[in-house]
Design a protein around this motif. Structure first.
Motif, short mmCIF file in Angstrom:
data_model
loop_
_atom_site.label_atom_id
_atom_site.label_comp_id
_atom_site.label_asym_id
_atom_site.label_seq_id
_atom_site.Cartn_x
_atom_site.Cartn_y
_atom_site.Cartn_z
N SER A 1 4.05 25.07 -70.79
CA SER A 1 4.60 23.85 -71.26
C SER A 1 5.78 24.62 -72.29
N ASP A 2 7.09 23.84 -71.85
CA ASP A 2 7.77 25.39 -73.24
C ASP A 2 7.95 24.24 -74.33
N GLU A 3 9.51 24.76 -75.21
CA GLU A 3 9.08 24.00 -76.47
C GLU A 3 10.11 23.03 -76.69
N ASN A 4 10.72 23.01 -75.54
CA ASN A 4 11.77 21.46 -75.82
C ASN A 4 11.08 20.53 -75.16
N ASP A 5 9.42 20.26 -74.69
CA ASP A 5 8.62 19.48 -74.59
C ASP A 5 9.17 19.80 -73.34
N GLN A 6 8.71 19.76 -72.65
CA GLN A 6 9.13 20.55 -70.87
C GLN A 6 7.96 21.02 -70.61
N LYS A 7 7.48 20.64 -69.24
CA LYS A 7 6.22 20.58 -68.37
C LYS A 7 6.32 20.86 -67.08
N THR A 8 5.52 21.96 -66.90
CA THR A 8 5.69 22.58 -65.21
C THR A 8 3.95 22.49 -64.36
N PHE A 9 4.05 21.55 -63.79
CA PHE A 9 3.33 22.15 -62.52
C PHE A 9 3.09 22.47 -61.49
N GLU A 10 2.39 23.27 -60.73
CA GLU A 10 2.90 23.86 -59.40
C GLU A 10 1.70 24.46 -58.45
N VAL A 11 1.72 23.97 -57.80
CA VAL A 11 1.08 25.24 -56.30
C VAL A 11 1.77 25.22 -55.26
N ASP A 12 1.00 26.10 -54.68
CA ASP A 12 1.77 27.39 -53.88
C ASP A 12 0.88 27.79 -53.10
N ALA A 13 0.87 27.90 -52.18
CA ALA A 13 -0.42 29.06 -51.04
C ALA A 13 0.51 29.55 -50.34
N SER A 14 0.13 30.54 -49.73
CA SER A 14 0.77 31.29 -48.87
C SER A 14 0.27 31.29 -47.40
N LEU A 15 0.23 31.42 -46.34
CA LEU A 15 -1.03 31.54 -45.27
C LEU A 15 -0.48 32.12 -44.21
N PRO A 16 -0.83 33.53 -44.07
CA PRO A 16 -0.27 34.97 -42.74
C PRO A 16 -0.60 34.51 -41.59
N TYR A 17 0.22 35.60 -40.62
CA TYR A 17 -0.30 35.29 -39.29
C TYR A 17 -1.10 34.13 -38.72
N LEU A 18 -0.43 33.50 -39.10
CA LEU A 18 -1.23 31.32 -38.18
C LEU A 18 -1.90 31.58 -36.32
N PHE A 19 -2.80 31.65 -36.42
CA PHE A 19 -3.25 31.98 -34.90
C PHE A 19 -3.37 32.97 -34.58
N LYS A 20 -3.53 33.86 -35.12
CA LYS A 20 -3.69 35.63 -34.98
C LYS A 20 -1.90 35.99 -34.75
N SER A 21 -0.26 35.54 -34.95
CA SER A 21 0.39 35.50 -34.18
C SER A 21 1.42 36.58 -36.02
N PRO A 22 2.35 36.60 -35.16
CA PRO A 22 3.45 37.37 -36.57
C PRO A 22 4.08 36.27 -37.74
N ILE A 23 3.26 34.67 -37.19
CA ILE A 23 4.47 34.29 -37.94
C ILE A 23 3.42 33.14 -39.31
N GLY A 24 3.84 33.57 -40.39
CA GLY A 24 2.78 32.66 -41.42
C GLY A 24 4.13 31.24 -42.34
N VAL A 25 3.43 30.73 -43.10
CA VAL A 25 4.24 29.84 -43.87
C VAL A 25 3.59 30.15 -45.11
N ASP A 26 4.37 29.08 -46.00
CA ASP A 26 4.61 29.48 -47.74
C ASP A 26 4.27 28.09 -47.77
N LEU A 27 3.13 27.04 -48.85
CA LEU A 27 3.51 25.64 -48.94
C LEU A 27 4.18 25.16 -50.31
N LEU A 28 4.91 24.84 -50.66
CA LEU A 28 4.83 25.15 -52.39
C LEU A 28 4.75 22.78 -52.93
N LEU A 29 4.43 23.30 -54.21
CA LEU A 29 4.44 21.68 -54.76
C LEU A 29 4.83 21.80 -55.87
#
Length: 541
Positions: free
Chosen positions: A274-302
Motif C-alpha cells: 500500500s503506497d502513499e499515493n493510494d496505490q495497492k498491489t497484490f502479487e502471488v508467484d510460485a516457482s516449481l523447479p525440475y518438473l518430473f525430474k527434468s531440468p525444466i522448471g516453471v515460474d507462475l505469477l499473478l
C-alpha cells in the motif's frame, strides 16, 4: 643455536643465501632438518648433484655447514607414453611437446607432475602415481628422464550418492543444479567445487566436505547437508510529509516467502503493498523447479494493481526456465495483461481499457557470496525482452519491452565494499496509455521518492552505496542514487537524484534496515521536507 651455510665458492654462497634458509634453531635435529630441506630445494632448482660436505660445531651456539652446488642443469627432457598422458595436457605446462617427449625447466618439475596427476585423476583414476625414472645427464646443461604412470585400476565411476543430515534433500538438484549423478566419472576435486555451490541455495547448507568410500568394485559418495531456515517475512514502514497537506503520511508493504516446505525446492511468494499515493498491489508467484525430474522448471505469477479510483491492472505470466548450471538460467514464457478504466466519467483519454499479450525471453546470472550473511549476493544480471500486441477499442498495436536489472558488490577488504545496481526498462510503442506506463520509485528503486510515484515509458537508474561493516551483524552505508526517465504519454523528460544514508542490523528477529534519503529533480532545490525514512525487517523462519 645459529646455523651458517656456505657454498664451495663465493657465487655458490650467494645462491644459498638467496634462499633465505632459517638460521636460528632450538636443537641439532632442527639444524639437520633445515640442511636437508635446503638440499631438496637446490635439487628442484636444477642442482641435482649438490653435495653436503659437513656440519661442524664451531662452539656451543654456532654450527657451520658447507654444500657444494656443482653444475646447474636448466632443462629436462621427459619421455612419455601417449597411452598414459595426452599431449593436450602437456601443452599447458610445456612450450615444447613432441610425440614422445616434452621439455621442462628443472624448477617446474614438481608443479608440472602435480598438474599431470590431477588431470589423470579427473579421468576416474584417483590412485594414480607419477614418477621419473632413469634420470641422467643428456648434455652439459640438460637432463633426461622417463615418466612412469602407475595406475593399475580401472576407471572409477560414482556408483551411489548418499546424503547425510538432510536425507529429504531434492535429488533433482544433484543432477541438474550441481551436475552430479551416478555413473559419472569420479573426480573428487570437481565434486568438492560443485557441492560448495549448494551454499547458494537458501534452503540447504553444506556442513562438511564430501567423503568417498572406495570398495573393490564400487565408489560411494557421501554428501553432508543440513536444512536451513528458508522462509522469510519482509516488510517496511515508510513515512514522510505530504507536499500539499503538510501532513505525515505512511506507506509500507508485507512480503512473505515460503521456500522448500515440501522438500521439492519450490518457492511461493505473497506480496501486498500500500503506497502513499493510494496505490495497492497484490502479487502471488510460485516457482516449481525440475518438473518430473527434468531440468525444466516453471515460474507462475499473478499481479493485481489498483490506483485509487482510476484503474486496475491484472498481470498473469507463465515462464519455463532451464537451469544451465548453478549460476546461469534462461527463460521463455508468455505474459498477459488486462487493464480497466474505473473512472465513471471518461474525463481523460490517457487512461483506457486494454489487453496485451507478450512473449518473453530472459537470462539470469547469479553469483552468491554465501560466507557473508549481510550481503549474500555478490553479483546478478537479469535481462528480459518481451514482444507482442496491445488491443484497445478494436485497435491492435505492436509493442515490445526491454528490461535490465544488474548489481555488483566490489569488496575492497573484509569491512569495506562498494555496491552498484543498474535497473531500467523501456516500453516501445507508437502510443501510450497512462495505465500501462512503467512505475518506479521508493526503497527498492530510487530512494528519496514515494513508492511507485513515478510513471515512465523509459527509465534507467543507478543505486550506489559505500558500505562499512562494523562487525558480522552491523553495517552502515551511504546512499547516492540517480535516474533518468521519459514519459511519452505526457511528453516529459526528467533527471532525478537521491541522497542519504542508512544502516542494517542483524538481530535475532531478522535483518533490520533503516534508510534516510532525500529526493530531488534536476531543476528543484534541496528541501528537507522531501526526505523519506524507510524501515524494513526481514525475518527468516
Amino acid at each position: 643455536m645459529r646455523l651458517k651455510i656456505d657454498g664451495n665458492s663465493e657465487f655458490e654462497t650467494t645462491v644459498i643465501d638467496s634462499l633465505n634458509y632459517l638460521t636460528n634453531h632450538k636443537d641439532y635435529a632442527s639444524i639437520k632438518f633445515e640442511v636437508d630441506s635446503l638440499q631438496k630445494t637446490l635439487f628442484k632448482m636444477g642442482y641435482i648433484e649438490n653435495e653436503l660436505k659437513n656440519i661442524i660445531r664451531i662452539n656451543d651456539t654456532t654450527f657451520y655447514s658447507q654444500i657444494h652446488l656443482k653444475k646447474k642443469f636448466n632443462t629436462i627432457y621427459i619421455y612419455y607414453n601417449k597411452k598414459d598422458v595426452d599431449a593436450s595436457v602437456l601443452n599447458f605446462i610445456s612450450k615444447h611437446v613432441s610425440d614422445n617427449y616434452f621439455e621442462l625447466e628443472c624448477s617446474e618439475i614438481e608443479n608440472a607432475l602435480k598438474y599431470i596427476n590431477s588431470k589423470i585423476s579427473e579421468k576416474g583414476l584417483p590412485f594414480s602415481k607419477l614418477r621419473l625414472t632413469d634420470i641422467k645427464i643428456k648434455d652439459l646443461l640438460n637432463l633426461e628422464a622417463h615418466l612412469i604412470v602407475d595406475s593399475s585400476e580401472q576407471k572409477r565411476i560414482i556408483n551411489d550418492i548418499v546424503i547425510k543430515g538432510y536425507e529429504k534433500f531434492p535429488r533433482s538438484y544433484l543432477k541438474h543444479f550441481l551436475k552430479i549423478k551416478p555413473s559419472q566419472v569420479f573426480d573428487l576435486n570437481k565434486i568438492q567445487n560443485k557441492t560448495e555451490q549448494l551454499n547458494s541455495l537458501n534452503f540447504a547448507k553444506e556442513i562438511k566436505s564430501p567423503e568417498v568410500l572406495f570398495s573393490k568394485d564400487s565408489t560411494r559418495l557421501y554428501i553432508y547437508l543440513e536444512k536451513a531456515k528458508s522462509n522469510s517475512f519482509d516488510g517496511f514502514l515508510g513515512f514522510g510529509t505530504n507536499d500539499e497537506t503538510n501532513k505525515l503520511e505512511f506507506d509500507g508493504y508485507l512480503n512473505l516467502n515460503l521456500t522448500n516446505n515440501l522438500n521439492f525446492g519450490e518457492s511461493f511468494r505473497l506480496l501486498y503493498k500500500s503506497d502513499e499515493n493510494d496505490q495497492k498491489t497484490f502479487e502471488v508467484d510460485a516457482s516449481l523447479p525440475y518438473l518430473f525430474k527434468s531440468p525444466i522448471g516453471v515460474d507462475l505469477l499473478l499481479r493485481i494493481f489498483k490506483r485509487d479510483s482510476s484503474f486496475t491492472t491484472v498481470n498473469q505470466s507463465a515462464k519455463l526456465y532451464y537451469q544451465i548450471n548453478a549460476k546461469h538460467k534462461i527463460y521463455a514464457g508468455i505474459v498477459s495483461t488486462e487493464s480497466n478504466n474505473l473512472l465513471k466519467e471518461n474525463s481523460t483519454t490517457s487512461i483506457a481499457d486494454y489487453k496485451t499479450q507478450y512473449y518473453t525471453l530472459a537470462y539470469q546470472y547469479l553469483k552468491p557470496q554465501s560466507y557473508n550473511v549481510l550481503f549474500p549476493i555478490k553479483s546478478k544480471v537479469y535481462l528480459e525482452t518481451a514482444f507482442g500486441d496491445r488491443k484497445s477499442s478494436n485497435t491492435l498495436e505492436k509493442q515490445s519491452q526491454l528490461t535490465i536489472d544488474a548489481l555488483k558488490i566490489f569488496n575492497l577488504n573484509k569491512k569495506n565494499s562498494i555496491y552498484l545496481r543498474l535497473n531500467g526498462s523501456n516500453l516501445i510503442s507508437d502510443t501510450y496509455f497512462e495505465n500501462e506506463l512503467l512505475r518506479f520509485g521508493g526503497i527498492n528503486s530510487i530512494r528519496g521518492f514515494e513508492e511507485n510515484s513515478l510513471f515512465a515509458s523509459l527509465y534507467g537508474l543507478i543505486n550506489t552505496e559505500y558500505r562499512f561493516q562494523l562487525n558480522n551483524s552491523i553495517y552502515i552505508h551511504s546512499i547516492i542514487d540517480a535516474a533518468y526517465f521519459e514519459n511519452k504519454a505526457s511528453n516529459t523528460k526528467e533527471k532525478l537524484f537521491g541522497y542519504g544514508f542508512g544502516f542494517g542490523i542483524l538481530t535475532k528477529a531478522g535483518l533490520f534496515k533503516f534508510n534516510y534519503a532525500n529526493g530531488k529533480t534536476e531543476n528543484t532545490q534541496f528541501k528537507l521536507s522531501n526526505s523519506k525514512i524507510h524501515l524494513s525487517l526481514t525475518a527468516n523462519f
